[in-house]
Design a protein around this motif. Structure first.
Motif, short mmCIF file in Angstrom:
data_model
loop_
_atom_site.label_atom_id
_atom_site.label_comp_id
_atom_site.label_asym_id
_atom_site.label_seq_id
_atom_site.Cartn_x
_atom_site.Cartn_y
_atom_site.Cartn_z
N SER A 1 -42.47 -14.98 -18.83
CA SER A 1 -41.86 -14.14 -20.01
C SER A 1 -41.51 -15.05 -20.95
O SER A 1 -41.25 -16.45 -20.72
N GLY A 2 -41.16 -14.72 -22.31
CA GLY A 2 -40.51 -15.40 -23.26
C GLY A 2 -41.58 -15.92 -24.50
O GLY A 2 -40.90 -16.53 -25.33
N LEU B 1 -39.69 -20.38 -22.42
CA LEU B 1 -40.42 -19.52 -21.61
C LEU B 1 -39.72 -19.43 -20.22
O LEU B 1 -39.05 -20.54 -19.72
N SER B 2 -39.96 -18.26 -19.48
CA SER B 2 -39.47 -18.34 -18.22
C SER B 2 -40.59 -17.83 -17.22
O SER B 2 -41.55 -17.12 -17.64
N CYS B 3 -40.47 -18.35 -15.63
CA CYS B 3 -41.67 -17.98 -15.01
C CYS B 3 -41.05 -17.70 -13.58
O CYS B 3 -40.25 -18.73 -12.93
N VAL C 1 -39.17 -21.34 -12.93
CA VAL C 1 -39.12 -22.63 -13.82
C VAL C 1 -38.92 -22.06 -15.26
O VAL C 1 -39.29 -21.01 -15.53
N TYR C 2 -38.51 -23.03 -16.03
CA TYR C 2 -38.41 -22.61 -17.62
C TYR C 2 -39.10 -23.82 -18.38
O TYR C 2 -39.22 -24.85 -17.94
N LEU C 3 -39.52 -23.33 -19.68
CA LEU C 3 -39.96 -24.38 -20.52
C LEU C 3 -39.17 -23.98 -21.91
O LEU C 3 -39.49 -23.07 -22.57
N GLN C 4 -38.19 -24.81 -22.19
CA GLN C 4 -37.34 -24.86 -23.78
C GLN C 4 -38.36 -25.50 -24.73
O GLN C 4 -38.59 -26.91 -24.56
N GLY D 1 -50.18 -15.55 -17.90
CA GLY D 1 -50.15 -16.15 -19.24
C GLY D 1 -49.33 -15.53 -20.04
O GLY D 1 -49.32 -14.15 -20.14
N THR D 2 -48.62 -16.10 -21.27
CA THR D 2 -47.93 -15.59 -22.24
C THR D 2 -48.23 -16.51 -23.51
O THR D 2 -48.49 -17.51 -23.66
N GLN D 3 -48.45 -15.42 -24.36
CA GLN D 3 -48.85 -15.87 -25.93
C GLN D 3 -47.84 -16.53 -26.45
O GLN D 3 -47.01 -16.05 -26.67
N VAL D 4 -47.97 -17.78 -27.07
CA VAL D 4 -47.16 -18.59 -27.86
C VAL D 4 -47.85 -18.81 -29.27
O VAL D 4 -48.83 -19.20 -29.17
#
Length: 123
Positions: free
Chosen positions: A7-8, A20-22, A78-81, A116-119
């Motif tokens: 998400s995110g 992003l979060s997973c 897991v996160y991605l800032q 997958g999540t679109q950025v």
């Protein structure tokens, strides 16, 4: 047996930020490495950042100093800032995890992917 739900993602202007979060769920015994990959249209999927169970991290050169990967082992997340986003960061971002699961006759280890999540970063 393991689901990774991201998400995110979303649309942001250049210079902006997203997180992003997973979250992993299922019959999890332990989670080893976790990471984020991305794939732009017409391109191969590439590693963006990875993190070990002990917290060691590695990054693609293109995101060093702008992106930060972290994890919450208690939440199997897991996160991605992502800061200072650029149009070239536009891609579908995928979560990846190396997971040991509980099986009927013991444990088994496999690699799992999120949907997958679109950025999208606009200029």
């Amino acid at each position: 047996q393991v689901q990774l739900v991201e998400s995110g993602g979303g649309l942001v202007q250049a210079g902006g930020s997203l997180r992003l979060s997973c979250a992993a769920s299922g019959r999890i015994f332990s989670i080893n490495g976790m990471g984020w990959y991305r794939q732009a249209p017409g391109e191969q999927r590439e590693l963006v950042a990875g993190i070990t169970s002990g917290g060691s991290t590695n990054y693609a050169d293109s995101v060093k100093g702008r992106f930060t990967i972290s994890r919450d082992n208690a939440k199997n997340t897991v996160y991605l800032q992502m800061n200072s986003l650029r149009p070239e960061d536009t891609a579908v971002y995928y979560c990846n995890a190396r997971v040991t699961t509980v099986q009927a006759m013991g444990v088994a280890t496999g690699t799992y992917w999120g949907q997958g999540t679109q950025v999208t970063v606009s200029s």
